[in-house]
Design a protein around this motif. Sequence first.
Motif, PDB file in Angstrom:
ATOM      1  N   VAL A 274      46.951  -6.526  65.151  1.00  0.00           N
ATOM      2  CA  VAL A 274      45.522  -6.495  64.826  1.00  0.00           C
ATOM      3  C   VAL A 274      45.249  -7.271  63.539  1.00  0.00           C
ATOM      4  O   VAL A 274      44.220  -7.928  63.406  1.00  0.00           O
ATOM      5  N   ASP A 275      46.187  -7.218  62.590  1.00  0.00           N
ATOM      6  CA  ASP A 275      45.979  -7.810  61.275  1.00  0.00           C
ATOM      7  C   ASP A 275      46.724  -9.125  61.026  1.00  0.00           C
ATOM      8  O   ASP A 275      46.520  -9.759  59.999  1.00  0.00           O
ATOM      9  N   ILE A 276      47.595  -9.516  61.932  1.00  0.00           N
ATOM     10  CA  ILE A 276      48.419 -10.713  61.735  1.00  0.00           C
ATOM     11  C   ILE A 276      48.174 -11.690  62.874  1.00  0.00           C
ATOM     12  O   ILE A 276      48.138 -11.299  64.038  1.00  0.00           O
ATOM     13  N   ALA A 277      48.023 -12.983  62.499  1.00  0.00           N
ATOM     14  CA  ALA A 277      47.768 -14.000  63.528  1.00  0.00           C
ATOM     15  C   ALA A 277      48.311 -15.351  63.101  1.00  0.00           C
ATOM     16  O   ALA A 277      48.478 -15.637  61.915  1.00  0.00           O
ATOM     17  N   PHE A 278      48.568 -16.168  64.115  1.00  0.00           N
ATOM     18  CA  PHE A 278      48.940 -17.563  63.920  1.00  0.00           C
ATOM     19  C   PHE A 278      47.758 -18.382  64.424  1.00  0.00           C
ATOM     20  O   PHE A 278      47.385 -18.289  65.588  1.00  0.00           O
ATOM     21  N   ILE A 279      47.152 -19.140  63.524  1.00  0.00           N
ATOM     22  CA  ILE A 279      46.008 -19.978  63.887  1.00  0.00           C
ATOM     23  C   ILE A 279      46.457 -21.432  63.805  1.00  0.00           C
ATOM     24  O   ILE A 279      47.106 -21.836  62.841  1.00  0.00           O
ATOM     25  N   SER A 280      46.116 -22.188  64.836  1.00  0.00           N
ATOM     26  CA  SER A 280      46.448 -23.610  64.833  1.00  0.00           C
ATOM     27  C   SER A 280      45.259 -24.392  65.364  1.00  0.00           C
ATOM     28  O   SER A 280      44.386 -23.845  66.040  1.00  0.00           O
ATOM     29  N   GLY A 281      45.248 -25.667  65.037  1.00  0.00           N
ATOM     30  CA  GLY A 281      44.146 -26.485  65.503  1.00  0.00           C
ATOM     31  C   GLY A 281      44.416 -27.963  65.370  1.00  0.00           C
ATOM     32  O   GLY A 281      45.335 -28.390  64.664  1.00  0.00           O
ATOM     33  N   ILE A 282      43.593 -28.719  66.070  1.00  0.00           N
ATOM     34  CA  ILE A 282      43.589 -30.172  65.984  1.00  0.00           C
ATOM     35  C   ILE A 282      42.148 -30.588  65.726  1.00  0.00           C
ATOM     36  O   ILE A 282      41.243 -30.183  66.456  1.00  0.00           O
TER      37      ILE A 282
ATOM     38  N   PHE B 257      38.431 -16.524  61.530  1.00  0.00           N
ATOM     39  CA  PHE B 257      38.435 -17.533  62.586  1.00  0.00           C
ATOM     40  C   PHE B 257      37.034 -18.135  62.751  1.00  0.00           C
ATOM     41  O   PHE B 257      36.879 -19.355  62.843  1.00  0.00           O
ATOM     42  N   ALA B 258      36.011 -17.290  62.754  1.00  0.00           N
ATOM     43  CA  ALA B 258      34.625 -17.757  62.877  1.00  0.00           C
ATOM     44  C   ALA B 258      34.250 -18.633  61.679  1.00  0.00           C
ATOM     45  O   ALA B 258      33.560 -19.650  61.840  1.00  0.00           O
ATOM     46  N   GLU B 259      34.711 -18.257  60.479  1.00  0.00           N
ATOM     47  CA  GLU B 259      34.429 -19.059  59.292  1.00  0.00           C
ATOM     48  C   GLU B 259      35.110 -20.426  59.365  1.00  0.00           C
ATOM     49  O   GLU B 259      34.553 -21.420  58.921  1.00  0.00           O
ATOM     50  N   LEU B 260      36.322 -20.471  59.933  1.00  0.00           N
ATOM     51  CA  LEU B 260      37.002 -21.754  60.110  1.00  0.00           C
ATOM     52  C   LEU B 260      36.198 -22.669  61.029  1.00  0.00           C
ATOM     53  O   LEU B 260      36.013 -23.851  60.744  1.00  0.00           O
ATOM     54  N   GLU B 261      35.703 -22.104  62.130  1.00  0.00           N
ATOM     55  CA  GLU B 261      34.898 -22.899  63.064  1.00  0.00           C
ATOM     56  C   GLU B 261      33.637 -23.432  62.389  1.00  0.00           C
ATOM     57  O   GLU B 261      33.278 -24.605  62.556  1.00  0.00           O
ATOM     58  N   LEU B 262      32.981 -22.592  61.633  1.00  0.00           N
ATOM     59  CA  LEU B 262      31.772 -22.998  60.919  1.00  0.00           C
ATOM     60  C   LEU B 262      32.096 -24.083  59.890  1.00  0.00           C
ATOM     61  O   LEU B 262      31.368 -25.076  59.761  1.00  0.00           O
ATOM     62  N   LEU B 263      33.183 -23.914  59.166  1.00  0.00           N
ATOM     63  CA  LEU B 263      33.610 -24.891  58.171  1.00  0.00           C
ATOM     64  C   LEU B 263      33.856 -26.249  58.828  1.00  0.00           C
ATOM     65  O   LEU B 263      33.328 -27.271  58.387  1.00  0.00           O
ATOM     66  N   ILE B 264      34.646 -26.270  59.876  1.00  0.00           N
ATOM     67  CA  ILE B 264      34.991 -27.526  60.545  1.00  0.00           C
ATOM     68  C   ILE B 264      33.739 -28.230  61.053  1.00  0.00           C
ATOM     69  O   ILE B 264      33.563 -29.431  60.851  1.00  0.00           O
ATOM     70  N   SER B 265      32.872 -27.491  61.695  1.00  0.00           N
ATOM     71  CA  SER B 265      31.672 -28.104  62.275  1.00  0.00           C
ATOM     72  C   SER B 265      30.674 -28.571  61.214  1.00  0.00           C
ATOM     73  O   SER B 265      29.766 -29.342  61.511  1.00  0.00           O
TER      74      SER B 265
ATOM     75  N   TYR C  28      37.126 -30.873  67.798  1.00  0.00           N
ATOM     76  CA  TYR C  28      38.195 -30.000  67.324  1.00  0.00           C
ATOM     77  C   TYR C  28      38.540 -28.965  68.387  1.00  0.00           C
ATOM     78  O   TYR C  28      37.754 -28.696  69.291  1.00  0.00           O
ATOM     79  N   ASN C  29      39.740 -28.424  68.250  1.00  0.00           N
ATOM     80  CA  ASN C  29      40.218 -27.374  69.139  1.00  0.00           C
ATOM     81  C   ASN C  29      40.991 -26.381  68.285  1.00  0.00           C
ATOM     82  O   ASN C  29      41.920 -26.766  67.578  1.00  0.00           O
ATOM     83  N   LEU C  30      40.590 -25.113  68.325  1.00  0.00           N
ATOM     84  CA  LEU C  30      41.263 -24.060  67.565  1.00  0.00           C
ATOM     85  C   LEU C  30      41.916 -23.068  68.510  1.00  0.00           C
ATOM     86  O   LEU C  30      41.365 -22.769  69.575  1.00  0.00           O
TER      87      LEU C  30
END
Length: 129
Positions: free
Chosen positions: A32-40, A7-15, A23-25
């Motif tokens: 603990v190991d499974i997640a749904f990530i979404s963003g605009i 998640f932190a890497e996604l934020e760094l990538l986008i910025s 953006y909004n994530l």
Amino acid sequence: MSIDKYFAELELLISSFFIVSAYNLNIDRKTVDIAFISGIIEFRDGTTLDFKEFIDSTRYGIEKYKYAYNYRMSSDIIFRYDNAPDPMAKRIKTFPHHKHIKSGEIIESKQMDLRKVLEEIETIYNIKE
């Protein structure tokens, strides 16, 4: 890789992309190991990328079960990558991975990730400038 690190890497990538204006994530942890990530992600030219990834953090890294990256201008699609079991995409050699383009056609695609999509958008953006 942990979900938090991903998640932190996604934020760094986008910025890191100049073309991004805002953006909004969101992260919805299932376990603990499974997640749904979404963003605009909003771009300086008024276009938007909506995306979602259903991921699992394994000892080998992040496994992406589902994804969709929908690039649009207002409500008009420019392109969308996804791996949904779309019956119209079953004829595609790369099924379930495919790309919907503006004309409504569905074409072949490799498995995509946010970096590749942002790089493609950046190319389109630079052509417009």
